[in-house]
Write an enzyme that holds these catalytic residues in place. Structure first.
Site, PDB file in Angstrom:
ATOM      1  N   SER A   1       0.852  -1.185   0.000  1.00  0.00           N
ATOM      2  CA  SER A   1       0.000   0.000   0.000  1.00  0.00           C
ATOM      3  C   SER A   1       0.888   1.235   0.000  1.00  0.00           C
ATOM      4  O   SER A   1       2.074   1.162   0.363  1.00  0.00           O
ATOM      5  CB  SER A   1      -0.897   0.014   1.243  1.00  0.00           C
TER       6      SER A   1
ATOM      7  N   TYR B   1      -2.200  -0.712  10.484  1.00  0.00           N
ATOM      8  CA  TYR B   1      -2.161  -1.056   9.067  1.00  0.00           C
ATOM      9  C   TYR B   1      -0.876  -0.551   8.416  1.00  0.00           C
ATOM     10  O   TYR B   1      -0.198  -1.277   7.668  1.00  0.00           O
ATOM     11  CB  TYR B   1      -3.384  -0.464   8.373  1.00  0.00           C
TER      12      TYR B   1
END
Length: 288
Positions: free
Chosen positions: A174, A188
């Site tokens: 990501s 995350y």
């Protein structure tokens, strides 16, 4: 060594690469790809499995929910793909190794591994808390779902790649963590940044054995788990819209191809140019 490469005009040219390439570098016929995180019909994992199958690969897919993975396998089979599917919770090391072994028994040795599992898991609430309020067990849960799933599955698939001296490993990482972050994203962002660190170490340790490891770093991508504000944020990128899982899958397919033999240890951003923007909170595009 000279390699023959098919050019746009349909002619072959020979170039000195030292590594033989297929006439069509995006022909995956004879290759087996294992793709995790394929439960959602609108996710990056399934879009990748669809594209690799379309390009000729046999595909092994998994998710944590039986009904969803069966539906994804049925869809691929209707399109003519050679498919193996199995329910697996890849946070469980034993299940990850069992899945890889079963996939290899069904389809043959795994040449390509795409670690797309993570971020969210059916039946498990997403982890979101400011750093100072993040509970240790919530951080650990995110590490298990996003990082350890890739760790287990990659360790299971690597020995066969080493034996054959060929492999392509692609992490679906990501921009959050490796490049940027957002409030409430400690768990995350930490897991995705760690995934990239793991990827680079694999690339370093296994590069001379014919194995490459890379990451794709998606930005605002329209999936089933996208929140309305995330979709709206995609409209403020230079491209002016959220990306699609198919656009991320196209990049993964390149990194999984024979042509990407000299690309390893890299994190490649696919975010519509979002992270190149210096100004924020103003209209850069005059309503366009």
């Amino acid at each position: 060594m000279l390699s023959r490469v098919l050019c746009g005009a349909g002619e072959h040219v020979e170039i000195a690469l030292g590594v033989p390439l297929a006439d069509n570098p995006f022909d995956f016929t004879g290759r087996t790809a294992l793709v995790t995180g394929c439960g959602s019909a609108e996710g990056i994992g399934f879009a990748t499995a669809q594209l690799l199958a379309c390009l000729g690969a046999s595909v092994a897919i998994t998710s944590t929910t039986r009904e969803r993975i069966k539906a994804r396998a049925d869809e691929l089979q209707r399109d003519g793909a050679r498919v193996f599917s199995q329910v697996a919770d890849l946070t469980d090391r034993g299940q990850a190794f069992e899945f890889v072994a079963a996939a290899q028994a069904a389809l043959g040795p795994v040449d390509i591994l795409v670690n797309a599992a993570g971020m969210v898991q059916t039946g498990t609430a997403p982890v979101s808390a400011p750093f100072g309020e993040l509970e240790p067990e919530d951080l650990q849960r995110e590490l298990e779902i996003t990082l350890k799933t890739a760790f287990h599955t990659t360790q299971a698939a690597l020995p066969g790649m080493v034996e054959r001296r060929y492999g392509r490993i692609v992490m679906v990482s990501s921009v959050t963590g490796p490049y940027v972050t957002a409030p409430g994203s400690t768990a995350y962002a930490t897991a995705k940044a760690a995934m990239d660190g793991m990827m680079r170490t694999i690339a370093l340790e296994y590069g001379r054995l014919g194995i490459t490891a890379n990451s794709v770093a998606p930005g605002w991508i329209a999936t089933a788990s996208s929140a309305p504000d995330e979709l709206a944020a995609g409209g403020h990128t230079p491209i002016g819209r959220p990306g699609t899982p198919a656009e991320v899958a196209a990049l993964i397919a390149y990194l999984a191809s024979e042509s990407a033999s000299y690309v390893t240890g890299q994190s490649v951003v696919v975010d519509g140019g979002n992270i190149i923007q210096e100004p924020h909170g103003i209209d850069l595009y005059g309503g366009a």
